[in-house]
Design a protein around this motif. Structure first.
Motif, short mmCIF file in Angstrom:
data_model
loop_
_atom_site.label_atom_id
_atom_site.label_comp_id
_atom_site.label_asym_id
_atom_site.label_seq_id
_atom_site.Cartn_x
_atom_site.Cartn_y
_atom_site.Cartn_z
N VAL A 136 1.87 -0.90 11.09
CA VAL A 136 0.56 -0.79 10.44
C VAL A 136 -0.53 -0.65 11.48
N VAL A 137 -0.52 -1.49 12.49
CA VAL A 137 -1.56 -1.45 13.53
C VAL A 137 -1.51 -0.14 14.30
N VAL A 138 -0.30 0.30 14.66
CA VAL A 138 -0.17 1.56 15.40
C VAL A 138 -0.63 2.74 14.55
N VAL A 174 -6.34 4.17 5.32
CA VAL A 174 -5.37 4.91 4.51
C VAL A 174 -3.99 4.87 5.15
N ALA A 175 -3.96 5.09 6.47
CA ALA A 175 -2.67 5.10 7.17
C ALA A 175 -2.00 3.73 7.08
N GLY A 176 -2.77 2.66 7.23
CA GLY A 176 -2.20 1.33 7.14
C GLY A 176 -1.64 1.04 5.76
N ALA A 177 -2.35 1.44 4.72
CA ALA A 177 -1.89 1.21 3.35
C ALA A 177 -0.61 2.00 3.07
N VAL A 178 -0.57 3.25 3.52
CA VAL A 178 0.62 4.08 3.30
C VAL A 178 1.82 3.49 4.04
N MET A 194 1.46 -3.07 0.23
CA MET A 194 0.49 -2.01 0.47
C MET A 194 -0.92 -2.60 0.53
N VAL A 195 -1.24 -3.50 -0.39
CA VAL A 195 -2.56 -4.14 -0.41
C VAL A 195 -2.74 -5.01 0.83
N LEU A 196 -1.73 -5.81 1.14
CA LEU A 196 -1.82 -6.66 2.33
C LEU A 196 -1.95 -5.84 3.60
N SER A 197 -1.28 -4.69 3.63
CA SER A 197 -1.35 -3.83 4.81
C SER A 197 -2.75 -3.27 5.01
N ALA A 198 -3.43 -2.97 3.92
CA ALA A 198 -4.82 -2.51 4.03
C ALA A 198 -5.69 -3.60 4.64
N LEU A 199 -5.45 -4.86 4.25
CA LEU A 199 -6.18 -5.98 4.82
C LEU A 199 -5.83 -6.17 6.29
N VAL A 200 -4.55 -6.00 6.62
CA VAL A 200 -4.13 -6.09 8.02
C VAL A 200 -4.80 -5.00 8.84
N ALA A 201 -4.92 -3.81 8.26
CA ALA A 201 -5.59 -2.71 8.95
C ALA A 201 -7.04 -3.07 9.27
N VAL A 202 -7.72 -3.67 8.29
CA VAL A 202 -9.12 -4.05 8.49
C VAL A 202 -9.25 -5.12 9.58
#
Length: 260
Positions: A136-138, A174-178, A194-202
């Motif tokens: 997700v971070v990458v 978007v990339a983190g959520a996908v 997917m939702v948690l990944s968007a938060l992780v991206a932020v």
């Protein structure tokens, strides 16, 4: 900015990234003590860089060693002892500085707690979960880098991070959520991840911005020059710190689906 100037650091970044990915894959696959030891070294290096940036040049090597040793000791302790112990070590390092003690203490604690979380995530939760956070971070970093340079547009926060654009920031979300959706399907969790990944991206982006702010205050471009094209270890892992802190907090309160 001309097109060549936009991409003039790409070669160094790609080569360094290839080396880091190769070493990272080996360490991740090995897990256990090898992975833990790698995080002890990375954590120590980041605290060393932080010490140097905030005016503790003379004390920086010693603090880096102490931070690495603290992570090693924490790994052998129960969580309820390890967490306050790592915070204490960060406070001890802050006490050694003549100024910016609060900033150092908070950020050093974040470094140590994030590294500790990463170790536990790999060892206790398994390879797939640590790969989830890393991917997700990458993906956020890569999408932001290419979208920001290809699309351009308004700057996200020019006073703190002049290269970041809104286009790159949004592409990262978007990339983190996908990426999270892909791991969610693989792990049988689905859209929750997917939702948690968007938060992780932020939070990953927040970690990046926070380190940029510290560098601005310290008057440096990079935390060090250890990694060609990427600056220092802290420059490369700043986003991972923010992401790991969120994941660790969610895990601690039982809000990570699929992990006990």
């Amino acid at each position: 900015m001309s097109l060549p100037a936009r991409w003039n650091d790409l070669n160094a970044r790609v080569i360094s990234a290839a080396v880091m990915i190769t070493v990272g894959v080996i360490v991740l696959w090995a897990g256990g003590m090898i992975f833990a030891a790698a995080l002890w070294i990375i954590g120590g290096a980041m605290v060393w860089e932080l010490s140097r940036m905030l005016g503790g040049d003379a004390w920086a090597p010693g603090m880096g060693v102490i931070a690495g040793l603290a992570l090693a000791v924490a790994w052998a302790l129960p969580v309820w002892l390890a967490l306050p112990g790592l915070v204490f070590v960060a406070g001890f390092g802050a006490w050694q500085l003549a100024e910016r003690r609060i900033l150092f203490g908070i950020y050093a604690a974040c470094i140590l707690l994030a590294c500790y979380t990463a170790i536990l995530l790999r060892v206790d939760a398994g390879l797939a979960w640590i790969l989830w956070v890393i991917c997700v971070v990458v993906s956020v970093d890569v999408a932001g880098y290419f979208a920001g340079r290809a699309i351009g547009g308004p700057k996200f926060w020019p006073a703190i991070s002049p290269k970041k654009t809104w286009s790159g920031t949004a592409a990262g979300w978007v990339a983190g959520a996908v990426m999270g959706l892909g791991f969610g399907l693989y792990l049988g969790i689905g859209a929750q991840l997917m939702v948690l990944s968007a938060l992780v991206a932020v939070t990953g982006q927040a970690g990046d911005i926070w380190e940029s702010w510290i560098k601005r205050r310290a008057g440096v471009k990079d935390s060090s020059n250890l990694i060609p094209g990427h600056g220092g270890v802290l420059d490369r892992f700043d986003a991972m710190l923010g992401a790991m802190l969120l994941v660790g907090a969610l895990w601690l309160v039982g809000m990570l689906p699929g992990i006990l």
